[in-house]
Design a protein around this motif. Structure first.
Motif, short mmCIF file in Angstrom:
data_model
loop_
_atom_site.label_atom_id
_atom_site.label_comp_id
_atom_site.label_asym_id
_atom_site.label_seq_id
_atom_site.Cartn_x
_atom_site.Cartn_y
_atom_site.Cartn_z
N ARG A 251 0.82 -1.21 0.00
CA ARG A 251 0.00 0.00 0.00
C ARG A 251 0.85 1.26 0.00
O ARG A 251 2.02 1.23 0.44
N PRO A 252 0.32 2.38 -0.46
CA PRO A 252 1.06 3.65 -0.44
C PRO A 252 1.55 3.98 0.96
O PRO A 252 0.80 3.91 1.93
N GLY A 253 2.80 4.34 1.07
CA GLY A 253 3.38 4.70 2.36
C GLY A 253 3.92 3.53 3.15
O GLY A 253 4.55 3.72 4.19
N GLU A 254 3.73 2.30 2.67
CA GLU A 254 4.17 1.13 3.43
C GLU A 254 5.68 0.98 3.38
O GLU A 254 6.30 1.12 2.32
N ARG A 255 6.28 0.67 4.53
CA ARG A 255 7.73 0.51 4.61
C ARG A 255 8.18 -0.73 3.87
O ARG A 255 7.52 -1.77 3.89
N LEU A 256 9.32 -0.61 3.22
CA LEU A 256 9.96 -1.74 2.54
C LEU A 256 11.20 -2.11 3.32
O LEU A 256 12.26 -1.47 3.18
N ARG A 257 11.08 -3.12 4.17
CA ARG A 257 12.19 -3.54 5.02
C ARG A 257 12.87 -4.76 4.41
O ARG A 257 12.20 -5.71 3.99
N ASP A 258 14.19 -4.75 4.41
CA ASP A 258 14.95 -5.85 3.79
C ASP A 258 14.59 -7.19 4.40
O ASP A 258 14.36 -8.18 3.69
N ALA B 100 14.84 10.99 5.10
CA ALA B 100 16.15 11.42 5.57
C ALA B 100 16.80 10.39 6.48
O ALA B 100 18.02 10.34 6.60
N ARG B 101 16.00 9.55 7.10
CA ARG B 101 16.53 8.51 7.99
C ARG B 101 16.72 7.18 7.28
O ARG B 101 16.81 6.14 7.92
N ARG B 102 16.72 7.20 5.96
CA ARG B 102 16.95 6.01 5.15
C ARG B 102 15.82 5.00 5.24
O ARG B 102 16.03 3.82 4.99
N ALA B 103 14.64 5.43 5.64
CA ALA B 103 13.49 4.53 5.63
C ALA B 103 12.86 4.57 4.25
O ALA B 103 12.45 5.63 3.76
N THR B 104 12.79 3.42 3.59
CA THR B 104 12.24 3.33 2.23
C THR B 104 10.81 2.85 2.31
O THR B 104 10.50 1.88 3.00
N SER B 105 9.92 3.52 1.59
CA SER B 105 8.51 3.16 1.60
C SER B 105 7.92 3.32 0.20
O SER B 105 8.52 3.97 -0.67
N VAL B 106 6.76 2.74 0.00
CA VAL B 106 6.06 2.84 -1.28
C VAL B 106 5.62 4.28 -1.50
O VAL B 106 5.12 4.95 -0.58
N THR B 107 5.81 4.78 -2.69
CA THR B 107 5.43 6.15 -3.03
C THR B 107 3.93 6.35 -2.88
O THR B 107 3.12 5.48 -3.22
N VAL B 108 3.55 7.52 -2.37
CA VAL B 108 2.14 7.88 -2.22
C VAL B 108 1.66 8.57 -3.49
O VAL B 108 2.28 9.54 -3.94
N PRO B 109 0.59 8.09 -4.14
CA PRO B 109 0.11 8.74 -5.37
C PRO B 109 -0.34 10.17 -5.11
O PRO B 109 -0.96 10.46 -4.08
N ARG B 110 -0.03 11.06 -6.03
CA ARG B 110 -0.40 12.46 -5.92
C ARG B 110 -0.86 12.98 -7.28
O ARG B 110 -0.25 12.66 -8.30
N ARG B 111 -1.86 13.80 -7.26
CA ARG B 111 -2.42 14.32 -8.51
C ARG B 111 -1.41 15.18 -9.24
O ARG B 111 -1.26 15.08 -10.47
N HIS C 36 0.29 6.97 -10.14
CA HIS C 36 -0.28 8.28 -9.82
C HIS C 36 -1.57 8.58 -10.58
O HIS C 36 -2.31 9.48 -10.18
N LEU C 37 -1.83 7.87 -11.66
CA LEU C 37 -3.06 8.12 -12.43
C LEU C 37 -4.32 7.94 -11.60
O LEU C 37 -5.34 8.57 -11.87
N ARG C 38 -4.25 7.09 -10.59
CA ARG C 38 -5.44 6.83 -9.77
C ARG C 38 -5.91 8.07 -9.02
O ARG C 38 -7.02 8.10 -8.51
N ASP D 27 0.77 10.13 5.22
CA ASP D 27 1.67 9.87 4.10
C ASP D 27 2.07 11.16 3.40
O ASP D 27 3.24 11.40 3.11
N VAL D 28 1.08 12.00 3.14
CA VAL D 28 1.34 13.24 2.41
C VAL D 28 2.25 14.14 3.22
O VAL D 28 3.20 14.74 2.70
N ALA D 29 2.00 14.23 4.53
CA ALA D 29 2.83 15.08 5.38
C ALA D 29 4.26 14.56 5.44
O ALA D 29 5.23 15.32 5.35
N ARG D 30 4.40 13.24 5.58
CA ARG D 30 5.74 12.67 5.68
C ARG D 30 6.46 12.76 4.35
O ARG D 30 7.67 12.95 4.29
N ALA D 31 5.71 12.63 3.24
CA ALA D 31 6.34 12.73 1.93
C ALA D 31 6.90 14.12 1.70
O ALA D 31 7.95 14.28 1.07
N SER D 32 6.22 15.15 2.21
CA SER D 32 6.73 16.51 2.06
C SER D 32 8.04 16.69 2.83
O SER D 32 8.94 17.41 2.39
#
Length: 462
Positions: free
Chosen positions: A34-41, A72-83, A171-173, A244-249
């Motif tokens: 899902r958007p914003g979900e962490r991707l942990r090794d 900034a803390r090297r946490a990788t997550s799924v991109t959040v769709p934005r218009r 992002h089309l969604r 998600d949007v706030a953290r993405a900014s």
């Protein structure tokens, strides 16, 4: 029976990193991740049953195609769709489409018109459907490009368009039914102009596709949406959309560079300044000794260089510095000219202050440019000219365009330097005069002037 020995393997070789990447892409696009979900090794290792190295390579590639992002803390997550990202991606995609239209032959234009019919139908079907699924739009968008991949310029454009297609599907969604209706209406004009043989009108219609998609005044999600979007799966959390949007900014600030980024830059400079010459083998053991790092960041860096056309990689066989072909250099040069010109025209205001800034910038670079004219380009010349033209053309106004030029520029620089391309005498003064002139004058304005300057790059005596 005797074992057959075909010239090429019947079953193509497949690396784990490629299989992991494709699996993660599918999981992101179908909503498993899902958007914003962490991707942990560690979690990906357990889920996919492979080691950490192919997972890290695949996740790094997800970041390159904008399906994942790192804080900034090297946490990788799924991109959040934005218009706004969808609109930006569509705008650059339509700029690529305009470039293809302007250079396509009669048969290619006919096939493009047919493929655009499928895209128009998919956009209208999506805008009128109840569930608003955009899968058909993404598939039709990807299908458009297979009509123009039989020559160097078309293949290069297709490569960039395919790179845009993956994040665009995500992002089309976020586009509304009205947005998709607008896209369909403008693409009808493109198709009609192609059918009438009006190439310039078709290219202009491509540029209008996204100009009518204005940013939303307010966020469409209601107060309850973020609560409904919040979810938790066993072993991993899924962020609420509002968070998600706030953290993405916040992710845009102070991201520490990776070791692989430093390795990439060092090998890139070594290729461009001639330390590593075309066709030279790049052995992992030699690179680790030279750079003093482990094999993993080196493989990351070589993957990026391969994507940019500076390195040729054959799995389990060789990795070597690419030898550019003149036709490929011309294709990269012409595409770069079209994209820079499109950006300059898009942001042009024709104000006196802007013309004064252009005059000042071109004057500052005049000594460097005139010394290099008539001679093959060097790394210093290419770097200075590229940075100035990008700034004047306001490339930074489009994140999607900036990323595509970041990928195209090393390919172009490698080709220019290796094949002895450079600026002909007097070209920089001509560019300066035309860029400061009124857009109403023949060849005047920054967009046409920049395109003419870039296209003037040609083989020079050394």
């Amino acid at each position: 029976m005797p074992v057959p020995t075909p010239a090429r393997p019947v079953i193509p070789r497949r690396l784990q990193k490629d299989a992991v990447f494709e699996h993660l892409v599918g999981a992101i696009l179908d909503g498993t991740l899902r958007p914003g979900e962490r991707l942990r090794d560690a979690e990906c290792e357990t889920w996919l049953g492979v080691s950490r190295t192919p997972i890290r390579v695949a996740i790094a590639k997800l970041e390159q195609v904008q399906l994942a992002e790192t804080s900034a803390r090297r946490a990788t997550s799924v991109t959040v769709p934005r218009r706004e990202v969808a609109v930006d991606l569509l705008a650059v995609g339509c700029a690529l489409l305009a470039a293809v239209v302007a250079s396509a032959g009669l048969d290619e234009r006919s096939e493009l018109g047919r493929r655009l019919t499928g895209l128009v139908d998919a956009s209208r079907a999506c805008s009128s459907s109840a569930d608003g699924s955009v899968e058909g739009v993404g598939d039709s968008w990807a299908a458009v490009w297979s009509a123009v991949d039989d020559h160097p310029f078309g293949r290069l454009v297709v490569r960039h368009a395919q790179r845009l297609s993956l994040p665009l599907r995500l992002h089309l969604r976020e586009l509304s039914a009205d947005d998709l209706g607008v896209v369909a209406d403008e693409l009808v004009d493109v198709r009609r102009a192609l059918g009438s043989g009006l190439v310039d009108a078709a290219a202009a219609a491509c540029a209008r596709v996204t100009s009518r998609l204005v940013p939303p005044d307010v966020q469409r999600a209601g107060p309850s949406d973020s609560c409904e979007a919040s979810a938790t799966t066993e072993g991993r959390g899924v962020l609420a959309r509002g968070n998600d949007v706030a953290r993405a900014s916040a992710r845009a600030t102070l991201v520490r560079p990776r070791l692989s980024d430093d390795v990439y830059r060092m090998i890139l400079v070594a290729i461009l300044d001639g330390t590593l010459v075309p066709d030279e083998r790049l052995a992992d053991d030699e690179l680790t000794t030279w750079l003093g790092v482990s094999r993993t960041p080196i493989r990351f860096a070589l993957e990026r260089l391969d994507e940019r056309g500076l390195v040729d990689m054959a799995p389990n066989r060789y990795t070597r510095v690419a030898r550019p072909d003149v036709a490929d250099v011309v294709a990269a040069r012409d595409l770069y000219a079209r994209l820079v010109s499109w950006s300059a025209d898009r942001h042009s205001t024709n104000r006196r202050a802007d013309r004064a800034e252009i005059a000042a910038a071109t004057s500052r670079l005049l000594p460097v440019a005139t010394r290099s004219e008539g001679s093959p380009a060097t790394l210093t010349t290419v770097t200075c000219l590229g940075a100035t033209i990008r700034r004047l053309a306001s490339v930074h106004g489009s994140p999607a365009l900036s990323r595509e030029l970041d990928i195209l520029e090393p390919r172009l620089a490698h080709g220019l330097i290796s094949c002895g391309f450079g600026l002909p005498p007097g070209s920089w003064r001509t560019f300066s005069s035309a860029a400061c002139a009124s857009p109403d004058a023949p060849g005047g304005g920054l967009g046409p002037a920049a395109a003419a300057l870039i296209r003037s790059l040609s083989p020079q005596g050394g």
